[in-house]
Design an enzyme around this catalytic site. Structure first.
Site, PDB file in Angstrom:
ATOM      1  N   LYS A 129       0.863  -1.185   0.000  1.00  0.00           N
ATOM      2  CA  LYS A 129       0.000   0.000   0.000  1.00  0.00           C
ATOM      3  C   LYS A 129       0.896   1.230   0.000  1.00  0.00           C
ATOM      4  CE  LYS A 129      -4.387   1.204   0.181  1.00  0.00           C
ATOM      5  NZ  LYS A 129      -5.606   0.572  -0.331  1.00  0.00           N
ATOM      6  N   ASP A 169      -6.990   4.510  -4.466  1.00  0.00           N
ATOM      7  CA  ASP A 169      -7.650   4.380  -3.160  1.00  0.00           C
ATOM      8  C   ASP A 169      -8.245   5.771  -2.918  1.00  0.00           C
ATOM      9  OD1 ASP A 169      -7.848   2.480  -0.643  1.00  0.00           O
ATOM     10  OD2 ASP A 169      -7.333   4.401   0.197  1.00  0.00           O
TER      11      ASP A 169
HETATM   12  P1  NDP Z   1     -12.850   8.159  -2.701  1.00  0.00           P
HETATM   13  O1  NDP Z   1     -11.768   9.152  -2.483  1.00  0.00           O
HETATM   14  O2  NDP Z   1     -13.394   7.961  -4.055  1.00  0.00           O
HETATM   15  O3  NDP Z   1     -14.073   8.482  -1.734  1.00  0.00           O
HETATM   16  C1  NDP Z   1     -13.941   8.540  -0.353  1.00  0.00           C
HETATM   17  C2  NDP Z   1     -15.287   8.989   0.193  1.00  0.00           C
HETATM   18  O4  NDP Z   1     -15.286   8.810   1.597  1.00  0.00           O
HETATM   19  C3  NDP Z   1     -15.570  10.459  -0.062  1.00  0.00           C
HETATM   20  O5  NDP Z   1     -16.940  10.638  -0.250  1.00  0.00           O
HETATM   21  C4  NDP Z   1     -15.098  11.095   1.236  1.00  0.00           C
HETATM   22  O6  NDP Z   1     -15.681  12.352   1.534  1.00  0.00           O
HETATM   23  C5  NDP Z   1     -15.597  10.071   2.211  1.00  0.00           C
HETATM   24  N1  NDP Z   1     -14.921  10.215   3.477  1.00  0.00           N
HETATM   25  C6  NDP Z   1     -13.598  10.242   3.710  1.00  0.00           C
HETATM   26  N2  NDP Z   1     -13.374  10.432   5.011  1.00  0.00           N
HETATM   27  C7  NDP Z   1     -14.607  10.508   5.595  1.00  0.00           C
HETATM   28  C8  NDP Z   1     -15.048  10.673   6.923  1.00  0.00           C
HETATM   29  N3  NDP Z   1     -14.175  10.831   7.924  1.00  0.00           N
HETATM   30  N4  NDP Z   1     -16.403  10.672   7.161  1.00  0.00           N
HETATM   31  C9  NDP Z   1     -17.282  10.526   6.148  1.00  0.00           C
HETATM   32  N5  NDP Z   1     -16.903  10.384   4.869  1.00  0.00           N
HETATM   33  C10 NDP Z   1     -15.592  10.363   4.605  1.00  0.00           C
HETATM   34  O7  NDP Z   1     -12.266   6.788  -2.106  1.00  0.00           O
HETATM   35  P2  NDP Z   1     -12.766   5.297  -2.378  1.00  0.00           P
HETATM   36  O8  NDP Z   1     -14.239   5.288  -2.587  1.00  0.00           O
HETATM   37  O9  NDP Z   1     -11.877   4.708  -3.401  1.00  0.00           O
HETATM   38  O10 NDP Z   1     -12.405   4.589  -0.991  1.00  0.00           O
HETATM   39  C11 NDP Z   1     -13.335   4.500   0.090  1.00  0.00           C
HETATM   40  C12 NDP Z   1     -12.910   3.380   1.017  1.00  0.00           C
HETATM   41  O11 NDP Z   1     -12.873   2.142   0.303  1.00  0.00           O
HETATM   42  C13 NDP Z   1     -11.518   3.528   1.640  1.00  0.00           C
HETATM   43  O12 NDP Z   1     -11.537   2.966   2.941  1.00  0.00           O
HETATM   44  C14 NDP Z   1     -10.652   2.661   0.743  1.00  0.00           C
HETATM   45  O13 NDP Z   1      -9.480   2.216   1.395  1.00  0.00           O
HETATM   46  C15 NDP Z   1     -11.604   1.518   0.467  1.00  0.00           C
HETATM   47  N6  NDP Z   1     -11.301   0.697  -0.710  1.00  0.00           N
HETATM   48  C16 NDP Z   1     -11.213   1.264  -1.953  1.00  0.00           C
HETATM   49  C17 NDP Z   1     -10.948   0.483  -3.055  1.00  0.00           C
HETATM   50  C18 NDP Z   1     -10.980   1.035  -4.429  1.00  0.00           C
HETATM   51  O14 NDP Z   1     -10.933   0.232  -5.371  1.00  0.00           O
HETATM   52  N7  NDP Z   1     -11.079   2.336  -4.635  1.00  0.00           N
HETATM   53  C19 NDP Z   1     -10.661  -0.954  -2.911  1.00  0.00           C
HETATM   54  C20 NDP Z   1     -10.872  -1.467  -1.569  1.00  0.00           C
HETATM   55  C21 NDP Z   1     -11.143  -0.642  -0.523  1.00  0.00           C
HETATM   56  P3  NDP Z   1     -14.824  13.721   1.418  1.00  0.00           P
HETATM   57  O15 NDP Z   1     -14.855  14.042  -0.025  1.00  0.00           O
HETATM   58  O16 NDP Z   1     -15.554  14.660   2.296  1.00  0.00           O
HETATM   59  O17 NDP Z   1     -13.431  13.413   1.938  1.00  0.00           O
END
Ligand code: NDP
Length: 448
Positions: A129, A169
């Protein structure tokens, strides 16, 4: 917290001592170690070869300076990370996270989880990572490009299709992967699609990669509901976040007959009782890069609660898809008391240990991230396969592969939990099944 086996407790104490202050890493390690006592009893060679001690120590950790110039010609310095955790099953594989909260402890927790997740997929990929404490919010496209180029100017020397293959991510999507791929190609003078996944469809990407994590998490829970003679049909669902994982979780839930009534970001929660308008969310988040609060200017019957807690809303299925520790013990209690029967983690470690215990005690269908969200990395491995044979598969074929992989992961966790005397406990099933495969490979490779 659950009890640690007496053989495992000293190993955990050493992890605490050797990695001070890395609280998320400690949490992730403890959660896996809680499951491993009975595995050491059945496989004494794992203890003799100190497999757990070795698995907790990354094979390599790279920390580097990332200087970049903003649009006003001001110099900024960020810190870049790549933790190459374990290559027993294949080249290091795992995403890059750009978020101001990033430090070594977060990258190590994610890298550690990734080892077992990647093992569960059945694909030949090791765990790693990386990322940076860079905050992409509010940056211009030009600033994002300059940052990505500077980041890759150091990272490129550690990558390779047989060595280390990053993906996206939080804060890293198709745009960022594009800028990093461009810089990699420019520095190395090699068009090497196998070096990054999550690429654009015209230049080596795979169909379904964008959708994969959200679709996969939904398939996992769909299977967990199926073995309980239930389904998504008619279920009211919550999906936290509004990024890549959240969007495609909502899409698949709607396709399977459920209704998502709320999503969120780090500022607040959108509630739309008649069901979220996913086309609008895609337009706001993927195309215009706006905040989710703008949703209510298009739907007068929707509500936005600044600083609200999505888990207070009654639902039957909850899919935490934002970030680590976003769902605590109190939230878990509220969900269970409100009649929630399934929780599928699209995010990595979104539930605190107190929350996990409540879900397990309540015996709801609880799919932990390392199993439920493995569809993203599994489809990255499918992208690598397509790159290796210079081919590209159809959406239908790739999605079918993803669905099969998720059903297999579900079944492996389900059966392992039964075998170890904890039926229905996907946490134990995922930890044990993920660990055993890596441990056997480590034994086979000798002391390295
Ligand atoms: P993105 O950056 O596309 O989206 C993240 C989302 O989570 C945004 O809407 C963000 O809001 C929100 N967020 C972040 N911090 C907080 C918080 N403290 N409270 C509420 N909302 C929050 O990331 P991903 O969708 O790619 O990733 C989301 C999760 O999935 C992570 O944990 C990641 O590790 C996991 N994941 C992702 C994979 C992938 O293929 N992308 C694969 C496996 C796991 P804001 O814009 O306000 O920050």
């Amino acid at each position: 917290m659950n009890h640690l086996d007496e053989k495992v407790e000293p190993i955990f104490q050493e992890v605490l001592q050797r990695n001070p202050g890395e609280v998320e890493f400690h949490q992730a390690v403890r959660e896996v170690l809680e499951s491993l006592g009975p595995v050491l009893v059945k496989n004494p060679e794992f203890a003799d070869r100190k497999i757990i001690e070795r698995i907790c120590e990354p094979e390599r950790q790279i920390i580097f300076r990332v200087p970049w110039l903003d649009d006003n010609n001001q110099v900024h310095i960020n810190r870049g990370f790549r933790v190459e955790f374990n290559s027993s099953l294949g080249p290091y594989k795992g995403g890059l996270r750009f978020h101001p909260s990033v430090y070594l402890g977060i990258i190590k927790f994610l890298g550690f989880e990734q080892i077992f997740k990647n093992s569960l997929t059945g694909m030949p990929i090791g765990g790693g990572k990386g990322g940076s404490d860079f905050d992409p919010k509010g940056k211009s496209d030009n600033e994002i490009m300059k940052f990505c180029q500077s980041f890759m100017t150091e990272l490129y020397r550690h990558l390779g299709e047989h060595t280390d293959v990053p993906a996206g991510d939080i804060g890293v999507g198709g745009r960022e992967i594009g800028y990093m791929f461009g810089q990699y190609k420019r520095i190395t003078n090699r068009y090497e699609p196998g070096v990054l996944t999550g690429k654009g469809l015209d230049w080596g990407g795979s169909l379904v990669r964008t959708e994969a994590t959200g679709y996969g998490a939904t398939y996992f829970i769909n299977e967990a509901l199926r073995v309980r003679n239930d389904s998504f049909d008619g279920k009211t669902c919550l999906v936290s976040g509004s990024g890549n994982v959240a969007i495609y979780t909502i899409e698949k839930i709607h396709q399977l007959g459920g209704t998502c009534i709320a999503c969120s970001d780090s500022n607040g929660v959108i509630i739309h009782e008649k069901g979220l308008d996913l086309d609008l969310i895609k337009q706001l988040k993927e195309v215009e890069r706006r905040r989710i609060s703008d949703y209510i200017s298009f739907h007068k019957d929707a509500k936005y609660i600044q600083g609200g807690n999505i888990w207070d809303i009654p639902c039957q299925v909850a899919m935490p898809s934002a970030t680590q520790n976003e769902l605590n013990g109190k939230d878990a209690k509220t969900l269970v008391n409100n009649g929630c029967i399934a929780v599928g983690e699209g995010a990595n470690m979104p539930t605190t240990p107190e929350g996990v215990k409540i879900f397990l005690d309540a015996k709801i269908a609880y799919g932990p991230g390392k199993a439920a969200n493995a569809g993203g990395v599994a489809t990255s491995a499918l992208e690598m396969q397509q790159n290796a044979c210079r081919d590209s598969w159809t959406f239908e074929y790739t999605e079918k592969r993803l669905e099969e992989i998720m059903v297999n992961i579900h079944n492996l966790c389900y059966e392992t939990a039964e075998e170890y005397g904890a039926p229905g406990n996907y946490v134990l099933g995922a930890n044990v099944a993920g660990f055993i495969k890596v441990a056997k490979a480590m034994v086979a490779h000798g002391l390295i």
